[in-house]
Enzyme design. Structure first.
Site, PDB file in Angstrom:
ATOM      1  N   LYS A 130      42.690  31.969  32.376  1.00 45.19           N
ATOM      2  CA  LYS A 130      42.030  33.132  32.968  1.00 45.19           C
ATOM      3  C   LYS A 130      41.661  34.153  31.893  1.00 45.19           C
ATOM      4  O   LYS A 130      40.527  34.660  31.862  1.00 45.19           O
ATOM      5  CB  LYS A 130      42.922  33.775  34.024  1.00 45.19           C
ATOM      6  CG  LYS A 130      42.261  34.924  34.766  1.00 45.19           C
ATOM      7  CD  LYS A 130      43.125  35.412  35.915  1.00 45.19           C
ATOM      8  CE  LYS A 130      44.312  36.209  35.409  1.00 45.19           C
ATOM      9  NZ  LYS A 130      45.071  36.840  36.499  1.00 45.19           N
TER      10      LYS A 130
ATOM     11  N   ASP B 148      40.991  35.338  39.487  1.00 45.98           N
ATOM     12  CA  ASP B 148      42.231  36.082  39.720  1.00 45.98           C
ATOM     13  C   ASP B 148      42.474  36.137  41.229  1.00 45.98           C
ATOM     14  O   ASP B 148      41.802  35.457  42.007  1.00 45.98           O
ATOM     15  CB  ASP B 148      42.135  37.487  39.103  1.00 45.98           C
ATOM     16  CG  ASP B 148      41.127  38.367  39.839  1.00 45.98           C
ATOM     17  OD1 ASP B 148      40.354  37.840  40.685  1.00 45.98           O
ATOM     18  OD2 ASP B 148      41.112  39.585  39.582  1.00 45.98           O
TER      19      ASP B 148
END
Length: 211
Positions: free
Chosen positions: A120, A138
């Site tokens: 991420k 997310d």
């Protein structure tokens, strides 16, 4: 959800916010990398408060490494998990200096090899600092993708892979920011603000609110 709906959704998001940006404050790729690393399980607001004090003092691998773990902790102790983050940041700075000439690498493999940097974080840096069409999934993007049915998936990897397949190419560069901002301020977790949503008529969420 069909292709035409997705095109219209992203067209509207783009019209409302043509040049979306991260809410993390930074002035170069290194500052962004550190801010994103610090933002894990923390809010952008809390990270910005810390980096506003840290970056005027130390905002390069050399200067942050010179602070040492204990010195760095004094600046980031208001952020969750600051002990482990301080350790990772110092080691990350050492690796950047030893292996990358003090520069932030521009490949996923090199970024993910850095301490504290997962997929991420790498996606955010590649997208925001280097203009690569990546999507960092997310909690907000995971929720919006599943709730609207833009790109449903059982986990963040599934959602990321599906988004990369179904988001039209002309929207891929900014899709990350549009979705995260939509999830943060409109399609919120407990009670989405459907009445204030510009894509409500396209969204396939069945339990829409009247607010």
């Amino acid at each position: 959800m069909n292709k035409e709906k997705r095109i219209e959704i992203f067209s509207r998001l783009k019209a409302e916010n043509p040049h979306p940006e991260t809410e993390l404050e930074y002035s170069n790729p290194f500052e962004l990398l550190i801010a994103v690393l610090l933002s894990a399980q923390a809010t952008d607001v809390s990270v910005n408060k810390a980096t506003r004090k840290l970056y005027p003092v130390a905002n390069t691998p050399e200067t942050i490494r010179a602070l040492g773990e204990e010195g760095l902790k004094q600046y980031i102790k208001t952020i969750g998990l600051f002990n482990s983050k301080a350790k990772n940041v110092i080691r990350l700075c050492e690796i950047l200096l030893e292996q990358h000439g003090g520069e932030v690498p521009q490949t996923r493999e090199a970024l993910e090899a850095l301490p504290g940097v997962g997929r991420k974080t790498a996606n955010v840096v590649l997208n925001t600092a280097f203009g690569q069409p990546t999507i960092a999934v997310d909690t907000h993007i995971f929720r919006v993708s599943n709730r609207t049915k833009i790109a449903p998936g059982k986990n963040v990897d599934e959602v990321e892979q599906r988004l990369m397949r179904v988001v039209p190419k002309e929207f891929q560069l900014d899709a990350h920011h549009w979705l995260i901002l939509h999830g943060r301020y409109v399609c919120v977790a407990r009670k989405p603000k459907c009445g204030a949503c510009i894509i409500e008529d396209l969204c396939e969420f069945k339990q829409k609110t009247s607010d």
